[in-house]
Enzyme design. Structure first.
Site, short mmCIF file in Angstrom:
data_model
loop_
_atom_site.label_atom_id
_atom_site.label_comp_id
_atom_site.label_asym_id
_atom_site.label_seq_id
_atom_site.Cartn_x
_atom_site.Cartn_y
_atom_site.Cartn_z
N GLU B 59 12.05 -44.03 -6.57
CA GLU B 59 12.44 -43.86 -5.17
C GLU B 59 11.61 -42.79 -4.46
OE1 GLU B 59 14.57 -44.22 -7.65
OE2 GLU B 59 15.81 -45.96 -7.15
N HIS B 126 27.54 -46.77 -6.80
CA HIS B 126 27.11 -47.94 -6.03
C HIS B 126 27.96 -48.09 -4.77
CE1 HIS B 126 25.46 -48.84 -9.99
NE2 HIS B 126 24.62 -49.65 -9.41
#
Lengths: 340, 322
Positions: B59, B126
């Protein structure tokens, strides 16, 4: 896999490139000395970070790059910055916070650059600039611009960051013309390499990324010109990312606030502890490329240039908080509701 | 196209951007031939060869790469697989992308898509809502579309504007929310929307909570209460004027967010209304957020963790009865 860079042909050009690099090294050293003096006189806000001992490596890189290449230097790359084309005035204006400099007093010291010229201003978070270089190289691939390379500079400490790992792997996967120069100067601030990594040599890391790796004695300008120049050429010719591990010793503190008492005498007295500027000078005189009188002229001319730049910047206006545009976004039409 | 979902609107906006602007490309994990974890880039790699790139699981390097590409004149769209993972790229977003314009006068037009918010069974890693932490940093635009139309038009605008945009698209809305067609015009970024008009209380909210608040308003209207709902649409910039005008009409304010409470968007709204519109208030402003714990996994716990139509209605009643 280990690869050695192809040798630059040795001939008359050796003296030319050596002398050109030496002059940038000398400019950087004298500029650094001036910044250190200004710091001690309380004329500089914040820190001063010198490249003493790293000039041969840095100048070799700056010289190997073309003006259309991308360069993301780190804190000890004054020589490479100058060789890449930075003016002394840009450096002085940034250190002194002049509103006329490229960073306009909004950022300072070694955090300077001109992104549109491929010269990237580092953020302080180590390793973070590498993927930015990758991005410029990927954009150029989209734009079908070929033949340019991107170089990023770090020290041994930054090889421990996740950002370094992610970006090296990214460059390898995308086969980008990235030249990653690691100055293994034995200390990250005060931390010796033994506490930084456990591989026998940082060059071993290149194996894991599947990229070409080169090692160089960075106290030796001749070696730097050959290895760094060769790696840049290799990247330019489609050889993919290149990792250069350069061995040297930092001949100063982390910054001018640091007396570097922790650097052990064994290292100072080893060949790593040689001053690359002196080594380069000795080579020049031994080879009789120019004489000592000429070196003295160069030195005094550079000092004069630096003094003039500092005097000019000291007369320039400081940033004015009342006329400053306190807007962090480019979209002017959103700025009214963007600010808190 | 009929019955287009929020997720399809996001895909269509990206297809539109890729079609109209050669500077646009997409970079993210599994976004290529696979079409993305949620299929937000389904078939785009095929339609736009070479311009929808799979990234390594990196990322930090994904965002750093986008910044470099933007400097070189491109308009990258980065897909984070889940908003939660954007924290790995946090440094590049808040320190590299967000500071570039201020430091160098060079703009940084990148769009970072964050599939965010809770879904049943998502659990602690999540489900996160990170809009407040990105809005905290100067230099970023933070968008939170609540409708199919906004998902489409705001994503197009995000790609078009010259600043780094954190585009928070709610996973809970991906499949449930449908519209008959995509909009041809829209409110610009920076303008809030009155999602429902009312006279008794203002609920300021955004993203999935708009729909919970609308359901609460229906429940409250059965008791004769008319609740006005302001959908912020964008967190930063923040349309304080629309909020203030609504509070001026109703005199009462409830802020609702799915994010954690501490230092968040609801706190910011209440601070602004209290400081700038104290005289408009007939009662102390209130807020309702998720509980101050990680987001739980089990549906029973999750349903109690975040605000729902029922808890919003209860909070609204308390305020209405004051």
């Amino acid at each position: 896999m280990f690869q050695t860079a192809p040798e630059i042909s040795l001939g008359e050009a050796v003296s030319d490139s050596h002398l050109a690099a030496y002059r940038f090294m000398l400019r950087a050293r004298l500029l650094d000395d001036k910044f250190a003096a200004l710091y001690r006189a309380g004329k500089i806000h914040g820190g001063v970070f010198l490249g003493r001992g790293q000039e041969a490596l840095s100048a070799s890189l700056g010289l190997a790059l073309n003006k259309t290449d991308v360069f993301a230097p780190l804190i000890r790359d004054a020589a490479g910055r100058l060789a890449f084309g930075e003016s002394i005035l840009d450096a002085v204006r940034t250190y002194m916070g002049s509103s006329l400099g490229p960073m306009r007093g909004r950022d300072g010291n070694v955090h300077r650059g001109r992104p549109k010229d491929g010269y990237l201003p580092m953020i302080s978070h180590l390793g973070a600039m590498i993927s930015v270089v990758n991005g410029i190289l990927i954009a150029r691939r989209f734009k079908k611009i070929t033949g340019t390379v991107g170089a990023a500079c770090l020290g041994d400490g930054a090889t421990s960051t996740g950002a370094f790992h992610e970006a090296m792997n990214q460059a390898a996967v995308e086969k980008l013309p990235l030249v990653m120069v690691v100055a293994d100067n034995q200390y990250a601030y005060s931390t010796p390499t033994a506490s930084q990594f456990a591989c026998a040599d940082l060059a071993d890391k290149g194996i894991g990324y599947g990229i070409a790796t080169h090692s160089v004695d960075a106290t030796d300008l001749t070696a730097c010109l050959k290895i760094v120049g060769g790696a840049v050429t290799q990247a330019r010719n489609g050889g993919g990312p290149q990792l250069i591990i350069a061995k040297l010793l930092r001949l100063c503190g982390h910054g001018e606030h640091d007396d570097a008492h922790y650097i052990v005498p064994e290292l100072k007295n080893s060949t790593l502890g040689r001053d690359c500027l002196k080594v380069a000078e000795e080579t020049i005189l031994r080879q009789n490329w120019v004489d000592a009188a000429q070196l003295a002229v160069w030195r005094s001319n550079i000092i004069q240039e630096i003094e003039e730049a500092v005097a000019q910047v000291q007369r320039e206006p400081a940033p004015d908080p009342f006329t400053e545009e306190w807007r962090a976004i480019a979209s002017e039409h959103l700025s009214e509701t963007h600010n808190a | 196209m009929s019955n287009i979902t929020y997720l399809e609107a996001i895909r269509e906006a990206q297809a539109h951007a890729l079609r109209d602007d050669p500077r646009v490309f997409i970079y993210g994990q599994d976004v290529g031939a696979f079409g993305g974890a949620f299929k937000a880039t389904k078939n785009l790699a095929k339609e736009f060869p070479g311009r929808v790139m799979d990234s390594p699981i990196s990322e930090d390097a994904m965002v750093g790469m986008a910044v470099g590409a933007a400097i070189e004149g491109m308009r990258p769209i980065i897909e984070m697989q889940f908003a939660d993972f954007s924290t790995v790229g946090f440094n590049q977003i808040v320190n590299q992308a967000a500071t570039l314009f201020w430091r160098t006068n060079v703009s940084c037009p990148i769009t970072v898509r964050l599939p965010f918010g809770g879904t049943s069974g998502g659990g602690p890693f999540h489900s996160q809502c990170l809009e407040a932490i990105y809005a905290h940093y100067p230099g970023l635009i933070v968008l939170t579309p609540a409708t199919v139309e906004d998902a489409y038009s705001m994503l197009l605008e995000a790609v078009a504007i010259d600043d780094p945009v954190v585009f928070c698209e709610h996973k809970f809305l991906y499949y449930h929310l449908k519209a008959d067609k995509l909009p041809s015009e829209a409110l610009p970024i920076g303008k809030a929307r009155i999602a429902r008009e009312g006279r008794d209380l203002t609920i300021v909210t955004y993203s999935a909570m708009v729909h919970e608040a609308l359901a609460a308003a229906v429940e409250l209207s059965a008791d004769g209460w008319e609740v006005e709902i302001v959908d912020l649409r964008s967190i930063k910039p923040l349309d304080t004027d629309t909020v203030m005008a609504s509070v001026a009409r109703t005199g009462k304010l409830l802020c609702v967010g799915e994010a954690w409470p501490w230092g968040g968007v609801t706190a910011e709204i209440i601070a602004r209304v209290s400081c700038e519109g104290y005289g408009l208030l007939d009662a102390a402003p209130q807020r309702l957020n998720a509980k101050d714990t990680p987001v739980p996994y089990h549906p029973n716990l999750w349903a109690a963790h975040r605000p729902t139509a029922r808890s919003i209605a209860a909070a609204a009643r308390n305020l209405l009865n004051q």
